[in-house]
Design an enzyme around this catalytic site. Structure first.
Site, PDB file in Angstrom:
ATOM      1  N   SER A  91      34.892  39.722  46.789  1.00 39.52           N
ATOM      2  CA  SER A  91      34.529  38.975  47.998  1.00 39.52           C
ATOM      3  C   SER A  91      33.062  38.557  48.038  1.00 39.52           C
ATOM      4  CB  SER A  91      34.902  39.784  49.251  1.00 39.52           C
ATOM      5  OG  SER A  91      36.296  39.983  49.306  1.00 39.52           O
ATOM      6  N   GLY A  95      39.503  39.808  47.062  1.00 38.48           N
ATOM      7  CA  GLY A  95      40.335  38.900  47.844  1.00 38.48           C
ATOM      8  C   GLY A  95      40.560  39.347  49.281  1.00 38.48           C
ATOM      9  N   ASN A 139      35.811  33.437  38.315  1.00 38.70           N
ATOM     10  CA  ASN A 139      37.143  33.748  37.796  1.00 38.70           C
ATOM     11  C   ASN A 139      38.146  32.947  38.621  1.00 38.70           C
ATOM     12  OD1 ASN A 139      39.586  34.796  37.009  1.00 38.70           O
ATOM     13  ND2 ASN A 139      39.256  36.844  37.869  1.00 38.70           N
ATOM     14  N   HIS A 163      40.952  43.243  34.024  1.00 39.42           N
ATOM     15  CA  HIS A 163      40.870  42.909  35.453  1.00 39.42           C
ATOM     16  C   HIS A 163      41.903  43.743  36.211  1.00 39.42           C
ATOM     17  CE1 HIS A 163      41.069  40.724  39.222  1.00 39.42           C
ATOM     18  NE2 HIS A 163      39.894  40.213  38.904  1.00 39.42           N
ATOM     19  N   LYS A 166      41.299  32.671  38.211  1.00 40.30           N
ATOM     20  CA  LYS A 166      42.648  33.253  38.261  1.00 40.30           C
ATOM     21  C   LYS A 166      43.670  32.144  37.922  1.00 40.30           C
ATOM     22  CE  LYS A 166      40.749  36.773  41.175  1.00 40.30           C
ATOM     23  NZ  LYS A 166      40.907  37.813  42.167  1.00 40.30           N
TER      24      LYS A 166
HETATM   25  P1  13P Z   1      37.327  37.576  45.108  1.00 41.11           P
HETATM   26  O1  13P Z   1      35.944  37.051  44.919  1.00 41.11           O
HETATM   27  O2  13P Z   1      38.315  36.528  45.550  1.00 41.11           O
HETATM   28  O3  13P Z   1      37.351  38.805  45.982  1.00 41.11           O
HETATM   29  O4  13P Z   1      37.866  38.042  43.672  1.00 41.11           O
HETATM   30  C1  13P Z   1      37.084  38.861  42.889  1.00 41.11           C
HETATM   31  C2  13P Z   1      37.669  38.925  41.535  1.00 41.11           C
HETATM   32  O5  13P Z   1      38.765  39.419  41.334  1.00 41.11           O
HETATM   33  C3  13P Z   1      36.889  38.357  40.430  1.00 41.11           C
HETATM   34  O6  13P Z   1      37.390  38.739  39.195  1.00 41.11           O
END
Ligand code: 13P
Length: 254
Positions: A213, A173, A10, A95, A12
């Protein structure tokens, strides 16, 4: 029958069309021809270039959100059919960033799932508790409410298309991934919720992915768990080398 393994990146709000193209060109060849399902959820404007450059590969390109209407006067929104035309095959829905920052409710997410299915996009439906809810012992209550609110009235054919993703908000995150045991506990509970709504057979079919993470060195431990069928990767999916490592480490499990 063992369930398929999925690794979904993802991105983002990262990567322009050019950056998406460069990234996919930089992925390990074995990743592009992987036997497991490798999906990338990219920004709207990168869907077309990403889909074009992925044509001769097994990569599946998708979106991160869509509106619940087929079309209409909804300034700034995007419809499933538009995503599909651009080359998307799936869409992330619900999400936690959409829920928390943009106020999306389970009822709204449910309508989007119904629309995605009508428009031929596979919904990847995200659920997960935040830190306070976990501390207060509300994790199962939150998961049950989200799963029920998002999925309850889907028909069997629709449900067969759904991928569920358990993403505890406190792990997103933060570098603080859930341990494999803790994630497995939540996944088993999610599967139980699906069984209550749609029966045991359906519960055995639906892939449940873990997100929060995930890194190259944690993915194998997660995938060894009975109810963890894949991972949804944010930050670590932005680097083609790291994402390649995650895919290759996932292939070697199960
Ligand atoms: P991270 O892997 O950066 O923690 O994000 C997870 C996420 O939101 C995937 O949709």
């Amino acid at each position: 029958m063992p369930r398929e393994i999925y690794v979904i990146g993802n991105w983002k709000m990262y990567k322009t069309g050019q950056e998406a193209t460069d990234y996919i060109n930089a992925l390990d060849v074995a990743v592009k021809q992987s036997k497991i399902s490798v999906y990338l959820a990219v920004p709207f404007t990168s869907i077309h270039p990403a889909a074009q450059v992925s044509k001769e590969t097994h990569l599946v390109i998708g979106a991160q959100n869509m509106n619940d209407a087929r079309e209409g006067a909804f300034t700034g929104e995007i419809a499933g059919l538009m995503l599909k035309e651009a080359g998307a095959k799936f869409v992330l829905l619900g999400h936690s960033e959409r829920r928390r920052i943009f106020g999306e409710t389970d009822a709204f997410i449910h309508k989007k799932i119904v629309r995605a299915l009508k428009d031929g996009l596979r919904p990847v439906v995200c659920v997960g508790e935040d830190a306070q809810e976990r501390e207060e012992g509300l994790t199962e209550e939150v998961l049950k409410k989200q799963i029920t609110g998002c999925l309850e009235t889907l028909d069997v054919e629709g449900m067969k298309q759904v991928i569920l993703a358990y993403e505890p908000v406190w792990a997103i995150g933060t570098g603080k991934s859930a341990t494999a045991d803790l994630a497995e506990e939540a996944h088993a509970f999610c599967r139980q919720c699906i069984a209550q709504l749609f029966g045991e057979e359906m519960a055995e079919l639906v892939p449940i992915l873990y997100g929060g993470s995930v890194k190259p060195d944690t993915v194998a431990g997660l995938l060894k768990q009975t109810d963890i069928d894949g991972v949804l990767v944010g930050g670590a999916s932005l680097d083609p080398k790291m994402f390649s490592e995650i895919v290759l480490n996932s292939e070697s499990v199960k």
